[in-house]
Design a protein around this motif. Sequence first.
Motif, PDB file in Angstrom:
ATOM      1  N   THR A 165       0.838  -1.212   0.000  1.00  0.00           N
ATOM      2  CA  THR A 165       0.000   0.000   0.000  1.00  0.00           C
ATOM      3  C   THR A 165       0.863   1.249   0.000  1.00  0.00           C
ATOM      4  N   GLN A 166       1.941   1.226   0.791  1.00  0.00           N
ATOM      5  CA  GLN A 166       2.866   2.361   0.807  1.00  0.00           C
ATOM      6  C   GLN A 166       3.595   2.525  -0.527  1.00  0.00           C
ATOM      7  N   ALA A 167       3.738   1.406  -1.287  1.00  0.00           N
ATOM      8  CA  ALA A 167       4.374   1.476  -2.597  1.00  0.00           C
ATOM      9  C   ALA A 167       3.425   1.990  -3.660  1.00  0.00           C
ATOM     10  N   GLY A 168       2.140   2.222  -3.314  1.00  0.00           N
ATOM     11  CA  GLY A 168       1.205   2.808  -4.253  1.00  0.00           C
ATOM     12  C   GLY A 168       0.119   1.888  -4.732  1.00  0.00           C
ATOM     13  N   TYR A 169       0.121   0.648  -4.291  1.00  0.00           N
ATOM     14  CA  TYR A 169      -0.924  -0.289  -4.714  1.00  0.00           C
ATOM     15  C   TYR A 169      -2.184  -0.021  -3.895  1.00  0.00           C
ATOM     16  N   SER A 170      -3.303   0.038  -4.594  1.00  0.00           N
ATOM     17  CA  SER A 170      -4.564   0.437  -3.932  1.00  0.00           C
ATOM     18  C   SER A 170      -5.555  -0.710  -3.722  1.00  0.00           C
ATOM     19  N   ASN A 171      -5.300  -1.866  -4.343  1.00  0.00           N
ATOM     20  CA  ASN A 171      -6.267  -2.984  -4.227  1.00  0.00           C
ATOM     21  C   ASN A 171      -5.528  -4.237  -3.761  1.00  0.00           C
ATOM     22  N   LYS A 195       2.447  -9.310 -15.923  1.00  0.00           N
ATOM     23  CA  LYS A 195       3.807  -9.725 -15.581  1.00  0.00           C
ATOM     24  C   LYS A 195       4.606  -8.578 -14.984  1.00  0.00           C
ATOM     25  N   ALA A 196       4.517  -7.382 -15.622  1.00  0.00           N
ATOM     26  CA  ALA A 196       5.288  -6.245 -15.107  1.00  0.00           C
ATOM     27  C   ALA A 196       4.828  -5.872 -13.701  1.00  0.00           C
ATOM     28  N   THR A 197       3.528  -5.953 -13.448  1.00  0.00           N
ATOM     29  CA  THR A 197       3.020  -5.645 -12.112  1.00  0.00           C
ATOM     30  C   THR A 197       3.509  -6.666 -11.089  1.00  0.00           C
ATOM     31  N   ALA A 198       3.511  -7.946 -11.471  1.00  0.00           N
ATOM     32  CA  ALA A 198       3.976  -9.002 -10.560  1.00  0.00           C
ATOM     33  C   ALA A 198       5.464  -8.819 -10.253  1.00  0.00           C
ATOM     34  N   GLU A 199       6.263  -8.451 -11.261  1.00  0.00           N
ATOM     35  CA  GLU A 199       7.703  -8.235 -11.022  1.00  0.00           C
ATOM     36  C   GLU A 199       7.932  -7.048 -10.098  1.00  0.00           C
ATOM     37  N   ASN A 200       7.118  -5.999 -10.259  1.00  0.00           N
ATOM     38  CA  ASN A 200       7.269  -4.840  -9.393  1.00  0.00           C
ATOM     39  C   ASN A 200       6.854  -5.162  -7.964  1.00  0.00           C
ATOM     40  N   VAL A 201       5.815  -5.966  -7.799  1.00  0.00           N
ATOM     41  CA  VAL A 201       5.392  -6.394  -6.461  1.00  0.00           C
ATOM     42  C   VAL A 201       6.470  -7.237  -5.799  1.00  0.00           C
ATOM     43  N   ALA A 202       7.051  -8.182  -6.563  1.00  0.00           N
ATOM     44  CA  ALA A 202       8.114  -9.030  -6.014  1.00  0.00           C
ATOM     45  C   ALA A 202       9.304  -8.192  -5.592  1.00  0.00           C
TER      46      ALA A 202
END
Length: 226
Positions: A165-171, A195-202
Motif C-alpha cells: 500500500t505504501q508502494a502505491g498499490y490500492s487494491n 507480468k510487469a506488475t507481478a515483477e514490481n510487487v516481487a
Amino acid sequence: MTQQRNTGDAHESYTPDDFDNPPAGPVGVHRGSRSLAIRLIPYVVVLVVAALMGLLAWGLFSGSINNLKLPWSSADSSQSSSTAASSAASSSAAESSSSSAESSSSASDDASSSASSEPSDSESASASASESSSAAQSVNKATSIRVINGTGTSGYAARKKTVLTQAGYSNVVAGNPSGTLPSSSVVWYQNETDKATAENVASSLGISAVSQASSISAPVVVVLMN
C-alpha cells in the motif's frame, strides 16, 4: 699717278681704282684659311660612326643587344610586370574565393550532418522515453493483489499488505492459504499483461521468484513462505 695699259699696239692712260689695288686676303668666292678644329671635325665624325657600327655588329653577333635596356623598353617591361602581377593577384583572389566557397560548403555539410544526427539522437531519446513510459504504464498499481500468509506467523500478510500500500498499490487483500503451497515465497500472475506488475510487487517485497499461473484467485497472488 697714271698707269698705261697695253691694249694691242696702243697705249691708253687711265686713273687707278679699287681693282688696281686689291686687298691682301681672298675676296668674293675665295675662303679664308680654316682652323685646325674645324678641319678635324669630319675625321672625328667618321671615327664615331665607325665605333658605333662596330659596337652594333658586336652586339648582334654576341647576342648582348637583347640585354640592352632602351628608354622605351622600361615602360613596356613595367607594364608587363604590372600585368603579370595583376594576373597573379586575380588568380590568388579566385583561389581564395574558391577556398572560401569550399570551406563554406564543407561547413554547411557539417552543419547539415550535425542537424541530421541531432534528430536521430532526439528520436533515440524519445524512443527510450516512450519505452520507459510504456514499461511504467505496464505496471498497473490498481490491479487486484492477494497476499497469502503461508508462514504461520500471525499478521505477517497484513504487514506485507501495508508495504505494498505504501508502494502505491490500492487494491491489496491479505488472506490465509487454501490448498497446496509452494516451498518458497513466490509471486504468481495470470496473464502477460500482469507480468510487469507481478515483477514490481516481487521487487517491493524482496521476493525473487515470479512465475505465471492460470488457476489463481486474483490477477497477482503473493505467497509468503518461510
